[in-house]
Design an enzyme around this catalytic site. Structure first.
Site, PDB file in Angstrom:
ATOM      1  N   LYS A  68      30.898  14.956   8.003  1.00 53.13           N
ATOM      2  CA  LYS A  68      29.560  14.461   7.617  1.00 53.13           C
ATOM      3  C   LYS A  68      29.059  15.048   6.289  1.00 53.13           C
ATOM      4  O   LYS A  68      28.332  14.384   5.558  1.00 53.13           O
ATOM      5  CB  LYS A  68      28.551  14.721   8.734  1.00 53.13           C
ATOM      6  CG  LYS A  68      28.799  13.830   9.959  1.00 53.13           C
ATOM      7  CD  LYS A  68      27.721  14.006  11.004  1.00 53.13           C
ATOM      8  CE  LYS A  68      28.048  13.193  12.247  1.00 53.13           C
ATOM      9  NZ  LYS A  68      27.044  13.344  13.310  1.00 53.13           N
ATOM     10  N   ASN A  89      26.270  10.081   8.055  1.00 57.22           N
ATOM     11  CA  ASN A  89      27.169   9.552   9.086  1.00 57.22           C
ATOM     12  C   ASN A  89      27.463   8.064   8.878  1.00 57.22           C
ATOM     13  O   ASN A  89      28.153   7.459   9.677  1.00 57.22           O
ATOM     14  CB  ASN A  89      26.592   9.765  10.490  1.00 57.22           C
ATOM     15  CG  ASN A  89      25.462   8.803  10.782  1.00 57.22           C
ATOM     16  OD1 ASN A  89      24.765   8.354   9.870  1.00 57.22           O
ATOM     17  ND2 ASN A  89      25.268   8.483  12.045  1.00 57.22           N
ATOM     18  N   ASP A 104      21.764   9.426  12.324  1.00 58.48           N
ATOM     19  CA  ASP A 104      21.498  10.328  13.451  1.00 58.48           C
ATOM     20  C   ASP A 104      19.989  10.598  13.534  1.00 58.48           C
ATOM     21  O   ASP A 104      19.438  10.757  14.627  1.00 58.48           O
ATOM     22  CB  ASP A 104      22.236  11.663  13.272  1.00 58.48           C
ATOM     23  CG  ASP A 104      23.738  11.533  13.510  1.00 58.48           C
ATOM     24  OD1 ASP A 104      24.141  10.635  14.276  1.00 58.48           O
ATOM     25  OD2 ASP A 104      24.496  12.333  12.928  1.00 58.48           O
ATOM     26  N   THR A 150      22.381  31.869  17.711  1.00 58.45           N
ATOM     27  CA  THR A 150      22.419  32.796  16.577  1.00 58.45           C
ATOM     28  C   THR A 150      21.078  32.645  15.846  1.00 58.45           C
ATOM     29  O   THR A 150      20.878  31.674  15.096  1.00 58.45           O
ATOM     30  CB  THR A 150      23.587  32.437  15.625  1.00 58.45           C
ATOM     31  OG1 THR A 150      24.778  32.282  16.403  1.00 58.45           O
ATOM     32  CG2 THR A 150      23.796  33.497  14.572  1.00 58.45           C
ATOM     33  N   GLY A 237      22.403  11.449  25.778  1.00 57.95           N
ATOM     34  CA  GLY A 237      23.163  11.375  24.533  1.00 57.95           C
ATOM     35  C   GLY A 237      23.762  10.004  24.268  1.00 57.95           C
ATOM     36  O   GLY A 237      23.936   9.615  23.102  1.00 57.95           O
TER      37      GLY A 237
HETATM   38  P1  NDP Z   1      27.620  22.033  15.517  1.00 58.98           P
HETATM   39  O1  NDP Z   1      28.960  22.635  15.778  1.00 58.98           O
HETATM   40  O2  NDP Z   1      27.206  21.750  14.123  1.00 58.98           O
HETATM   41  O3  NDP Z   1      26.493  23.013  16.156  1.00 58.98           O
HETATM   42  C1  NDP Z   1      26.702  23.556  17.419  1.00 58.98           C
HETATM   43  C2  NDP Z   1      25.407  24.190  17.920  1.00 58.98           C
HETATM   44  O4  NDP Z   1      25.599  24.517  19.313  1.00 58.98           O
HETATM   45  C3  NDP Z   1      25.033  25.486  17.208  1.00 58.98           C
HETATM   46  O5  NDP Z   1      23.644  25.580  17.132  1.00 58.98           O
HETATM   47  C4  NDP Z   1      25.613  26.544  18.165  1.00 58.98           C
HETATM   48  O6  NDP Z   1      24.941  27.777  18.084  1.00 58.98           O
HETATM   49  C5  NDP Z   1      25.314  25.904  19.489  1.00 58.98           C
HETATM   50  N1  NDP Z   1      26.151  26.408  20.569  1.00 58.98           N
HETATM   51  C6  NDP Z   1      27.495  26.290  20.678  1.00 58.98           C
HETATM   52  N2  NDP Z   1      27.904  26.878  21.820  1.00 58.98           N
HETATM   53  C7  NDP Z   1      26.808  27.380  22.438  1.00 58.98           C
HETATM   54  C8  NDP Z   1      26.587  28.086  23.641  1.00 58.98           C
HETATM   55  N3  NDP Z   1      27.599  28.419  24.469  1.00 58.98           N
HETATM   56  N4  NDP Z   1      25.333  28.424  23.972  1.00 58.98           N
HETATM   57  C9  NDP Z   1      24.297  28.099  23.163  1.00 58.98           C
HETATM   58  N5  NDP Z   1      24.433  27.426  21.991  1.00 58.98           N
HETATM   59  C10 NDP Z   1      25.684  27.074  21.647  1.00 58.98           C
HETATM   60  O7  NDP Z   1      27.576  20.739  16.442  1.00 58.98           O
HETATM   61  P2  NDP Z   1      26.764  19.378  16.180  1.00 58.98           P
HETATM   62  O8  NDP Z   1      25.393  19.715  15.755  1.00 58.98           O
HETATM   63  O9  NDP Z   1      27.590  18.480  15.339  1.00 58.98           O
HETATM   64  O10 NDP Z   1      26.736  18.745  17.654  1.00 58.98           O
HETATM   65  C11 NDP Z   1      25.891  19.273  18.673  1.00 58.98           C
HETATM   66  C12 NDP Z   1      25.928  18.367  19.891  1.00 58.98           C
HETATM   67  O11 NDP Z   1      25.316  17.120  19.601  1.00 58.98           O
HETATM   68  C13 NDP Z   1      27.340  18.025  20.362  1.00 58.98           C
HETATM   69  O12 NDP Z   1      27.339  18.012  21.775  1.00 58.98           O
HETATM   70  C14 NDP Z   1      27.552  16.666  19.800  1.00 58.98           C
HETATM   71  O13 NDP Z   1      28.523  15.963  20.509  1.00 58.98           O
HETATM   72  C15 NDP Z   1      26.174  16.074  19.994  1.00 58.98           C
HETATM   73  N6  NDP Z   1      25.893  14.908  19.139  1.00 58.98           N
HETATM   74  C16 NDP Z   1      25.573  13.745  19.767  1.00 58.98           C
HETATM   75  C17 NDP Z   1      25.225  12.644  19.047  1.00 58.98           C
HETATM   76  C18 NDP Z   1      24.846  11.401  19.768  1.00 58.98           C
HETATM   77  O14 NDP Z   1      24.798  10.349  19.141  1.00 58.98           O
HETATM   78  N7  NDP Z   1      24.567  11.474  21.056  1.00 58.98           N
HETATM   79  C19 NDP Z   1      25.206  12.645  17.564  1.00 58.98           C
HETATM   80  C20 NDP Z   1      25.553  13.935  16.995  1.00 58.98           C
HETATM   81  C21 NDP Z   1      25.883  15.003  17.768  1.00 58.98           C
HETATM   82  P3  NDP Z   1      25.459  28.952  17.065  1.00 58.98           P
HETATM   83  O15 NDP Z   1      24.819  28.641  15.743  1.00 58.98           O
HETATM   84  O16 NDP Z   1      24.947  30.183  17.683  1.00 58.98           O
HETATM   85  O17 NDP Z   1      26.961  28.865  17.023  1.00 58.98           O
END
Ligand code: NDP
Length: 279
Positions: A68, A89, A104, A150, A237
């Site tokens: 992206k 996207n 998005d 974080t 979602g």
């Molecule tokens: P990123 O990898 O960019 O971000 C991940 C986020 O999740 C970070 O804030 C991370 O925190 C947090 N995270 C990961 N593991 C944990 C945990 N165990 N406990 C708490 N927080 C956690 O992912 P995206 O933003 O690209 O995607 C996020 C979600 O959104 C996904 O499930 C994705 O599939 C969904 N999505 C759905 C869409 C839809 O159309 N329905 C569109 C876009 C995304 P930290 O910074 O601490 O690592």
């Protein structure tokens, strides 16, 4: 000349977008001229592959993880939303022109049953999709707080996009709750304990809450189930997926997307337990 569309990502084979967009094109009567496919693209090949697409008859593409940021960078025109979010996207190809949009953000707003203007919103997460969610909600007039595992990332995002960061959370302080973390992603059984990773106590959820969970899987996420059990209003979602896809389709075709057809396609029985949670 056939008009080709695609979703570019890695991995991409389990994406719901081809089924959803193909069903939509058929319902619009465009199946003979238009097509939509999934193309696996490695990060190092992204620029070259995208530049080749127009010559192969592609008029547009959705772009998902991990491309992206690269999608915005390769474009020579970008919407205000895509620029502010820092990611795209949706690409549209014209004469020597690549235009970038981020649906998005609009997809989230379109999925909400009412405008978030004036609501107190909590966004969980500070990754790529959280950026789009926070930008959309702030732009729409919500008062947005961000919690992230974080905390420094929540601080940075809040400063950049005009929200505030929250290290502790009481759901009672909010009207709208959005999970934009990967917690719950690809849920395939009802036995998850995902909520332990999030700062929301299921018992604090009320009928007045609007919950959005960007994560989705073959079954409802634990957060969605908890919210439904407490009669909170829920947008899952898959609905957000439909709305971002619909917004992309509108850009490419200029037509009103058949939302109900797209919903049926993403929720069809042929979808087994394998999921690409993002496209
Ligand atoms: P990123 O990898 O960019 O971000 C991940 C986020 O999740 C970070 O804030 C991370 O925190 C947090 N995270 C990961 N593991 C944990 C945990 N165990 N406990 C708490 N927080 C956690 O992912 P995206 O933003 O690209 O995607 C996020 C979600 O959104 C996904 O499930 C994705 O599939 C969904 N999505 C759905 C869409 C839809 O159309 N329905 C569109 C876009 C995304 P930290 O910074 O601490 O690592």
């Amino acid at each position: 000349m056939p008009k080709r569309l695609a979703v570019l990502g890695q991995p991409i084979s389990h994406s719901r977008s081809p089924a959803m967009q193909t069903a939509a094109l058929a319902a619009l009567g465009l199946a003979d001229e238009w097509s939509y496919e999934a193309i696996e693209v490695a990060p190092e090949d992204f620029d070259e592959r995208v530049r080749a697409l127009p010559g192969e008859g592609f008029v547009g593409a959705n772009v998902t993880v991990p491309h992206k940021l690269a999608a915005l960078a390769i474009a020579n025109a970008a919407s205000e939303a895509a620029r502010a979010i820092g990611a795209a996207n949706t690409l549209t190809f014209g004469d020597a022109r690549i235009a970038a949009e981020n649906t998005d953000a609009t997809g989230l707003l379109d999925a909400l049953p009412e405008s978030p203007a004036g609501t107190r919103a909590l966004v969980l997460g500070a990754g790529g999709s959280a950026r789009a969610v926070v930008w959309a909600l702030v732009d729409a007039g919500a008062d947005v707080s961000i919690w992230n595992r974080t905390p420094e990332k929540a601080d940075g995002l809040a400063r950049e996009l005009g929200a505030s960061a929250a290290e502790t959370v009481d759901a009672a302080d909010f009207d709208l709750l959005v999970n934009a973390t990967t917690v719950g992603m690809g849920a395939s059984t009802q036995a998850s304990t995902d909520l332990k990773s999030l700062p929301i106590d299921a018992d604090a959820l009320r009928e007045r809450h609007q919950l959005v969970d960007l994560a989705y899987g073959a079954v409802d996420t634990e957060l969605v189930r908890a919210a439904r059990a407490r009669r909170a209003r829920v947008v899952d979602g898959l609905e957000v997926l439909v709305r971002q896809g619909a917004a992309s389709l509108r850009i490419w075709t200029g037509l009103d997307p058949p939302i109900e057809v797209m919903r049926r396609a993403v929720r069809s029985d042929t979808w087994q337990t394998k999921t690409d949670p993002d496209t």
